[in-house]
Design a protein around this motif. Structure first.
Motif, PDB file in Angstrom:
ATOM      1  N   LEU A  98      -4.821   2.319   3.486  1.00 52.76           N
ATOM      2  CA  LEU A  98      -3.629   2.309   2.646  1.00 52.76           C
ATOM      3  C   LEU A  98      -3.960   1.972   1.202  1.00 52.76           C
ATOM      4  CD1 LEU A  98      -1.059   0.556   5.023  1.00 52.76           C
ATOM      5  CD2 LEU A  98      -1.107   2.973   4.359  1.00 52.76           C
ATOM      6  N   ASN A  99      -4.964   1.128   0.990  1.00 56.02           N
ATOM      7  CA  ASN A  99      -5.343   0.772  -0.381  1.00 56.02           C
ATOM      8  C   ASN A  99      -5.781   1.990  -1.185  1.00 56.02           C
ATOM      9  OD1 ASN A  99      -4.783  -1.960  -0.437  1.00 56.02           O
ATOM     10  ND2 ASN A  99      -6.770  -2.529   0.409  1.00 56.02           N
ATOM     11  N   LYS A 100      -6.440   2.932  -0.505  1.00 57.24           N
ATOM     12  CA  LYS A 100      -6.858   4.163  -1.185  1.00 57.24           C
ATOM     13  C   LYS A 100      -5.636   4.921  -1.702  1.00 57.24           C
ATOM     14  CE  LYS A 100      -7.888   8.887   0.058  1.00 57.24           C
ATOM     15  NZ  LYS A 100      -8.154   9.832   1.158  1.00 57.24           N
ATOM     16  N   TRP A 101      -4.617   5.021  -0.868  1.00 56.91           N
ATOM     17  CA  TRP A 101      -3.410   5.742  -1.280  1.00 56.91           C
ATOM     18  C   TRP A 101      -2.648   4.972  -2.346  1.00 56.91           C
ATOM     19  CZ3 TRP A 101      -3.740  10.518   0.000  1.00 56.91           C
ATOM     20  CH2 TRP A 101      -4.376  10.886   1.184  1.00 56.91           C
ATOM     21  N   CYS A 102      -2.682   3.655  -2.259  1.00 58.26           N
ATOM     22  CA  CYS A 102      -2.026   2.839  -3.291  1.00 58.26           C
ATOM     23  C   CYS A 102      -2.717   3.020  -4.642  1.00 58.26           C
ATOM     24  CB  CYS A 102      -2.027   1.370  -2.885  1.00 58.26           C
ATOM     25  SG  CYS A 102      -0.870   0.988  -1.555  1.00 58.26           S
ATOM     26  N   ASP A 103      -4.043   3.136  -4.627  1.00 59.09           N
ATOM     27  CA  ASP A 103      -4.774   3.382  -5.876  1.00 59.09           C
ATOM     28  C   ASP A 103      -4.359   4.718  -6.483  1.00 59.09           C
ATOM     29  OD1 ASP A 103      -6.125   1.008  -5.622  1.00 59.09           O
ATOM     30  OD2 ASP A 103      -7.941   1.896  -4.775  1.00 59.09           O
ATOM     31  N   LEU A 104      -4.198   5.740  -5.630  1.00 61.81           N
ATOM     32  CA  LEU A 104      -3.760   7.053  -6.101  1.00 61.81           C
ATOM     33  C   LEU A 104      -2.364   6.966  -6.709  1.00 61.81           C
ATOM     34  CD1 LEU A 104      -4.470  10.127  -6.163  1.00 61.81           C
ATOM     35  CD2 LEU A 104      -3.264  10.314  -3.981  1.00 61.81           C
ATOM     36  N   ILE A 105      -1.490   6.216  -6.061  1.00 59.05           N
ATOM     37  CA  ILE A 105      -0.134   6.042  -6.582  1.00 59.05           C
ATOM     38  C   ILE A 105      -0.164   5.343  -7.929  1.00 59.05           C
ATOM     39  CG2 ILE A 105       2.066   4.861  -6.188  1.00 59.05           C
ATOM     40  CD1 ILE A 105       1.544   5.279  -3.146  1.00 59.05           C
ATOM     41  N   ASP A 106      -0.942   4.273  -8.038  1.00 59.54           N
ATOM     42  CA  ASP A 106      -1.023   3.518  -9.292  1.00 59.54           C
ATOM     43  C   ASP A 106      -1.550   4.371 -10.442  1.00 59.54           C
ATOM     44  OD1 ASP A 106      -0.052   1.297  -8.021  1.00 59.54           O
ATOM     45  OD2 ASP A 106      -2.023   0.382  -7.690  1.00 59.54           O
ATOM     46  N   GLU A 107      -2.459   5.278 -10.114  1.00 55.88           N
ATOM     47  CA  GLU A 107      -3.066   6.114 -11.142  1.00 55.88           C
ATOM     48  C   GLU A 107      -2.162   7.259 -11.591  1.00 55.88           C
ATOM     49  OE1 GLU A 107      -6.664   7.537  -9.453  1.00 55.88           O
ATOM     50  OE2 GLU A 107      -7.616   5.558  -9.373  1.00 55.88           O
ATOM     51  N   GLN A 108      -1.390   7.829 -10.664  1.00 56.95           N
ATOM     52  CA  GLN A 108      -0.720   9.101 -10.954  1.00 56.95           C
ATOM     53  C   GLN A 108       0.808   9.064 -10.887  1.00 56.95           C
ATOM     54  OE1 GLN A 108      -2.427  11.707 -12.017  1.00 56.95           O
ATOM     55  NE2 GLN A 108      -4.394  10.686 -11.751  1.00 56.95           N
ATOM     56  N   ALA A 109       1.386   8.180 -10.102  1.00 55.82           N
ATOM     57  CA  ALA A 109       2.841   8.191  -9.921  1.00 55.82           C
ATOM     58  C   ALA A 109       3.530   7.437 -11.053  1.00 55.82           C
ATOM     59  CB  ALA A 109       3.202   7.559  -8.579  1.00 55.82           C
ATOM     60  N   PRO A 110       4.821   7.697 -11.292  1.00 52.43           N
ATOM     61  CA  PRO A 110       5.572   6.942 -12.300  1.00 52.43           C
ATOM     62  C   PRO A 110       5.534   5.446 -11.989  1.00 52.43           C
ATOM     63  CG  PRO A 110       6.829   8.845 -11.554  1.00 52.43           C
ATOM     64  CD  PRO A 110       5.644   8.742 -10.643  1.00 52.43           C
ATOM     65  N   SER A 111       5.570   4.643 -13.019  1.00 55.76           N
ATOM     66  CA  SER A 111       5.459   3.197 -12.831  1.00 55.76           C
ATOM     67  C   SER A 111       6.636   2.622 -12.054  1.00 55.76           C
ATOM     68  CB  SER A 111       5.343   2.499 -14.183  1.00 55.76           C
ATOM     69  OG  SER A 111       6.488   2.776 -14.988  1.00 55.76           O
ATOM     70  N   ASP A 112       7.791   3.303 -12.101  1.00 58.80           N
ATOM     71  CA  ASP A 112       8.974   2.791 -11.415  1.00 58.80           C
ATOM     72  C   ASP A 112       9.238   3.477 -10.081  1.00 58.80           C
ATOM     73  OD1 ASP A 112       9.661   5.249 -12.428  1.00 58.80           O
ATOM     74  OD2 ASP A 112      11.655   4.637 -13.109  1.00 58.80           O
ATOM     75  N   VAL A 113       8.247   4.180  -9.556  1.00 61.75           N
ATOM     76  CA  VAL A 113       8.429   4.862  -8.280  1.00 61.75           C
ATOM     77  C   VAL A 113       8.683   3.835  -7.182  1.00 61.75           C
ATOM     78  CG1 VAL A 113       5.967   4.878  -7.674  1.00 61.75           C
ATOM     79  CG2 VAL A 113       7.480   6.619  -6.732  1.00 61.75           C
ATOM     80  N   ILE A 114       9.568   4.192  -6.246  1.00 63.49           N
ATOM     81  CA  ILE A 114       9.838   3.344  -5.096  1.00 63.49           C
ATOM     82  C   ILE A 114       8.945   3.798  -3.946  1.00 63.49           C
ATOM     83  CG2 ILE A 114      11.528   2.648  -3.381  1.00 63.49           C
ATOM     84  CD1 ILE A 114      12.025   1.416  -6.064  1.00 63.49           C
ATOM     85  N   LYS A 115       8.259   2.823  -3.341  1.00 66.08           N
ATOM     86  CA  LYS A 115       7.352   3.119  -2.235  1.00 66.08           C
ATOM     87  C   LYS A 115       7.874   2.452  -0.960  1.00 66.08           C
ATOM     88  CE  LYS A 115       4.868   1.222  -5.180  1.00 66.08           C
ATOM     89  NZ  LYS A 115       3.865   0.444  -5.955  1.00 66.08           N
TER      90      LYS A 115
END
Length: 220
Positions: A98-115
């Motif tokens: 899951l940390n790998k996917w979280c890193d991808l989210i942090d790098e590419q997704a909007p800062s206010d995205v809901i996960k």
């Protein structure tokens, strides 16, 4: 009279085989297909929900879990409103990654995205990740958490309701951050936000904890 039709872009992320395709097909068609082949690249389904005064169309983007598709996945999580981070409760490795996917989210997704952290296949008896561990991981990652079974139709509707609540939280003017902050200050806690959500949207919704988590993480 034409009703407003809002769009909510939702992307699933997670390792191959965790059940992302089955989940989205369950949301879209209400059926379960155990014969789904591995997702190649990316796919998109649309689910329109009638809320009476307006329509909400969920854009459900199904991503591939293999590393060779990471570059493509990066493109599709930009400008996303909600990310379903899916793991398989019978597969420890899918949780460890899951940390790998979280890193991808942090790098590419909007800062206010809901996960939302989603533990799939909760109907299985060969569970490796307990609900308590899943909740602890969600707390660490600062995400709402829900366990589901696409096969047995456990909490799938509740997950969709949660996405709709998030959509209105982020898009409707009454849920702008300053309004929520003022309400919290006046009420002394976050429960006023939960009551307001129930009163306005009339969801038959059992995830008070998840709603409070949304309040907490939207206002972080």
């Amino acid at each position: 009279m034409n009703r407003q039709n809002d769009i909510c872009k939702v992307v699933t992320l997670g390792d191959s085989g965790v059940g992302k395709t089955c989940l989205l097909q369950k949301i879209k068609y209400g059926t379960y297909n155990n014969e789904n082949s591995m997702t190649i690249g990316i796919d998109c389904l649309h689910k329109t929900v009638d809320l009476g005064n307006k329509l909400i169309t969920l854009e459900l983007w199904d991503t591939a879990g293999q590393e060779r598709f990471d570059a493509m996945n990066k493109l599709y999580i930009r400008n996303v409103m909600c990310i379903l981070l899916v793991y398989d409760i019978t597969n420890e490795e899918s949780c460890f990654k899951l940390n790998k996917w979280c890193d991808l989210i942090d790098e590419q997704a909007p800062s206010d995205v809901i996960k939302i952290l989603v533990g799939n296949k909760c109907d299985k008896r060969t569970r490796m990740i307990t609900t308590e561990i899943g909740q602890s991981v969600a707390d660490y990652l600062k995400m709402p958490f829900i366990e589901i079974s696409s096969k047995e139709d456990v909490n799938v509707d509740e997950l969709m309701d949660l996405m709709l609540v998030i959509k209105d939280y982020k898009m409707h003017s009454v849920f702008r951050k300053e309004t929520l902050k003022s309400m919290n200050k006046a009420a002394g806690n976050g429960y006023a936000n939960t009551v307001l959500i129930f009163n306005l949207f009339k969801f038959k919704f059992i995830f008070t904890r998840q709603l409070l988590l949304i309040v907490k993480y939207v206002l972080k």
